[in-house]
Design an enzyme around this catalytic site. Structure first.
Site, PDB file in Angstrom:
ATOM      1  N   SER A   1      -5.394  -8.419   1.727  1.00  0.00           N
ATOM      2  CA  SER A   1      -4.797  -8.197   0.416  1.00  0.00           C
ATOM      3  C   SER A   1      -4.358  -6.738   0.414  1.00  0.00           C
ATOM      4  O   SER A   1      -5.181  -5.843   0.625  1.00  0.00           O
ATOM      5  CB  SER A   1      -5.822  -8.469  -0.690  1.00  0.00           C
ATOM      6  OG  SER A   1      -5.174  -8.459  -1.942  1.00  0.00           O
ATOM      7  N   GLU A   2      -3.064  -6.486   0.202  1.00  0.00           N
ATOM      8  CA  GLU A   2      -2.520  -5.151   0.485  1.00  0.00           C
ATOM      9  C   GLU A   2      -2.999  -4.062  -0.476  1.00  0.00           C
ATOM     10  O   GLU A   2      -2.745  -2.887  -0.247  1.00  0.00           O
ATOM     11  CB  GLU A   2      -0.990  -5.183   0.564  1.00  0.00           C
ATOM     12  CG  GLU A   2      -0.259  -5.509  -0.730  1.00  0.00           C
ATOM     13  CD  GLU A   2       0.074  -6.981  -0.860  1.00  0.00           C
ATOM     14  OE1 GLU A   2      -0.639  -7.822  -0.266  1.00  0.00           O
ATOM     15  OE2 GLU A   2       1.054  -7.297  -1.574  1.00  0.00           O
ATOM     16  N   ASN A   3      -3.698  -4.451  -1.533  1.00  0.00           N
ATOM     17  CA  ASN A   3      -4.293  -3.420  -2.379  1.00  0.00           C
ATOM     18  C   ASN A   3      -5.566  -2.836  -1.753  1.00  0.00           C
ATOM     19  O   ASN A   3      -6.187  -1.942  -2.340  1.00  0.00           O
ATOM     20  CB  ASN A   3      -4.576  -3.943  -3.792  1.00  0.00           C
ATOM     21  CG  ASN A   3      -5.385  -5.224  -3.794  1.00  0.00           C
ATOM     22  OD1 ASN A   3      -5.175  -6.104  -2.990  1.00  0.00           O
ATOM     23  ND2 ASN A   3      -6.334  -5.313  -4.708  1.00  0.00           N
TER      24      ASN A   3
ATOM     25  N   SER B   1      -4.169   0.625   4.166  1.00  0.00           N
ATOM     26  CA  SER B   1      -3.731  -0.762   4.090  1.00  0.00           C
ATOM     27  C   SER B   1      -2.305  -0.920   4.605  1.00  0.00           C
ATOM     28  O   SER B   1      -2.009  -1.817   5.403  1.00  0.00           O
ATOM     29  CB  SER B   1      -3.818  -1.240   2.640  1.00  0.00           C
ATOM     30  OG  SER B   1      -3.429  -2.584   2.536  1.00  0.00           O
TER      31      SER B   1
END
Lengths: 232, 206
Positions: B44-46, B86
């Site tokens: 999850s790119e967060n 990330s």
């Protein structure tokens, strides 16, 4: 040097200047410096530029500074979920610079590391590349993006010790470390301040060198999209 | 013709054991339900690797959300990191594949999925970084728009998210690969003939 301040207002009082550039941590409403944003609202500082992934919602996060017309420009990757933002943007009251999310994070990190520019393939061949220098490396095109050097960083962490070493919690870390790094002054608000020596030095997420002031307080930590599954 | 879940199941076939994968919002999110026994780690790119399912009612944690801002859970393998790290792993090609939705895809691999001129623009989020950086970009979308027009085009009409970035396209009608000179048909959806697939597609089929 004492880094602990008794409130967000006290930590902000001598650093806020109209027209300044502020880097803010947070993703959506997760890990946002909600106390410091409220403090900026109370101080009434105007014409602010915010480098922040999102712009909050109408009544929380940076949204509260849009209501009071304190924001001149946003540098963000995604600004949905905010009706007042869209109204001000469409009427020309608010400037908006879209950055791809990773480019924004890296611009903050680079600024904090003394790197004024870097090449990335993100955005090549899109509107993001317009007006930017491009260069070929090993047969691939990259565009030049600039580091962000903010006047002030405001971030939210889980725990700090009194020297400013920070620990974040789960996905509330997000933009907070890079945002903290790129500011000339960084103020961190935390849920708990613990005595030095009580955080494991091997597990510090952001060393206190980046953190100049610390404020402890109660956080609402609002959930934007509550999504659950049924218990079996 | 495939429905949403069949498209997600077909997209899950694209994933290989041991891969680190980023799933977009919409049908791509459903892909997680069809990975079976494969060892897949979702990013999850967060700032998370090892994304788990939605929490049980009452277990929501405001500090634990996905890139769609939904509450989620962690797994025993989970690792958290900041946004610069990330997107470092995304830009650096460490993520094996991204499965994303799209408004338009072109035969040269161009992808448009972030803005429609004249309409409300919310921003590209992490989409431009993902398509530029990950090892393989798989698009999952309906073959046609609400007017019945092909979304698989000779050239995109909307502002691009990435240029020449798409590797494979999965629609409700079939599967294509982006190859030299156009698109190559990999498979037709259940009940769809190759002639029907060609007729519904504006892009050059080679």
């Amino acid at each position: 040097m004492k880094k602990i301040y008794e409130s967000a207002e006290a930590a902000l009082v001598d650093v806020l200047i109209d027209g300044m550039v502020i880097a803010a941590g947070g993703f959506g409403l997760c890990g946002i410096p909600e106390l410091l944003l409220e403090g900026i609202k109370q101080a009434g500082t105007k014409d602010l530029t915010f480098a922040s992934n999102n712009a909050g919602v109408d009544d929380f996060g940076i949204g509260i500074l849009l209501q009071t017309r304190q924001v001149k420009k946003m540098i963000s990757s995604y600004v949905g979920e905010n009706a007042e933002f869209m109204r001000q943007y469409l009427s020309g009251e608010l400037e908006l610079e879209f950055n791809p999310q990773g480019t924004l994070a890296e611009r903050m990190r680079a600024g904090g590391c003394g790197i004024p520019g870097f090449y990335t393939k993100t955005g090549v061949g899109t509107v993001i590349a317009e007006g930017k220098e491009s260069k070929m490396f090993d047969g691939q095109e990259y565009i030049l993006e600039e580091g962000i050097f903010a006047d002030l960083s405001i971030v939210k962490a889980w725990k700090a010790d009194d020297t400013g070493n920070l620990i974040f919690r789960k996905t509330a870390r997000n933009f907070n470390p890079p945002a903290a790094m790129c500011g000339r002054i960084c103020i961190a608000e935390v849920e708990e301040i613990v005595p030095r020596g009580s955080l494991d030095p091997d597990l510090i997420h952001l060393p206190g060198i980046y953190v100049h002031r610390i404020v402890q307080g109660d956080h609402e930590k609002r959930i934007e999209q509550r999504t659950v599954r049924e218990r079996a | 013709m495939w429905d949403r879940n069949q498209m997600a199941a077909r997209a899950a076939d694209e994933l290989q054991d041991g891969w680190y994968v980023n799933l977009g919002i919409g049908i791509p999110t459903l892909v997680a339900n069809y990975v079976g026994d494969k060892d897949i780690t979702l990013q999850s790119e967060n700032g998370m690797l090892g994304m788990g399912p939605f929490p049980f009612d009452g277990d929501e944690d405001p500090d634990l959300i996905n890139a769609g801002k939904q509450t989620i859970t962690e797994l025993s393998r989970t690792a958290y990191f900041d946004s610069a790290t990330s997107f470092g792993m995304i830009r650096g090609g460490k993520i094996a594949a991204a499965i994303l939705g799209a408004m338009e895809v072109a035969e040269n691999g161009d992808l448009a999925n972030w803005m429609i001129p004249g309409k409300l623009v919310k921003g590209m989020g992490g989409a431009m970084d993902l398509v530029a950086g990950v090892g393989r970009v798989v698009v999952v979308m309906d073959h046609t728009n609400k007017y019945g027009e092909s979304k698989v085009l000779k050239a995109c009409t909307l502002p691009l998210t990435g240029r020449g970035v798409v590797d494979r396209i999965i629609t409700n009608l079939g599967v294509f690969d982006v190859v030299e000179g156009g698109l190559h048909i990999i498979e037709c959806a259940e009940g769809v003939t190759e002639n029907e697939l060609r007729a519904a597609t504006e892009a050059t089929i080679v």
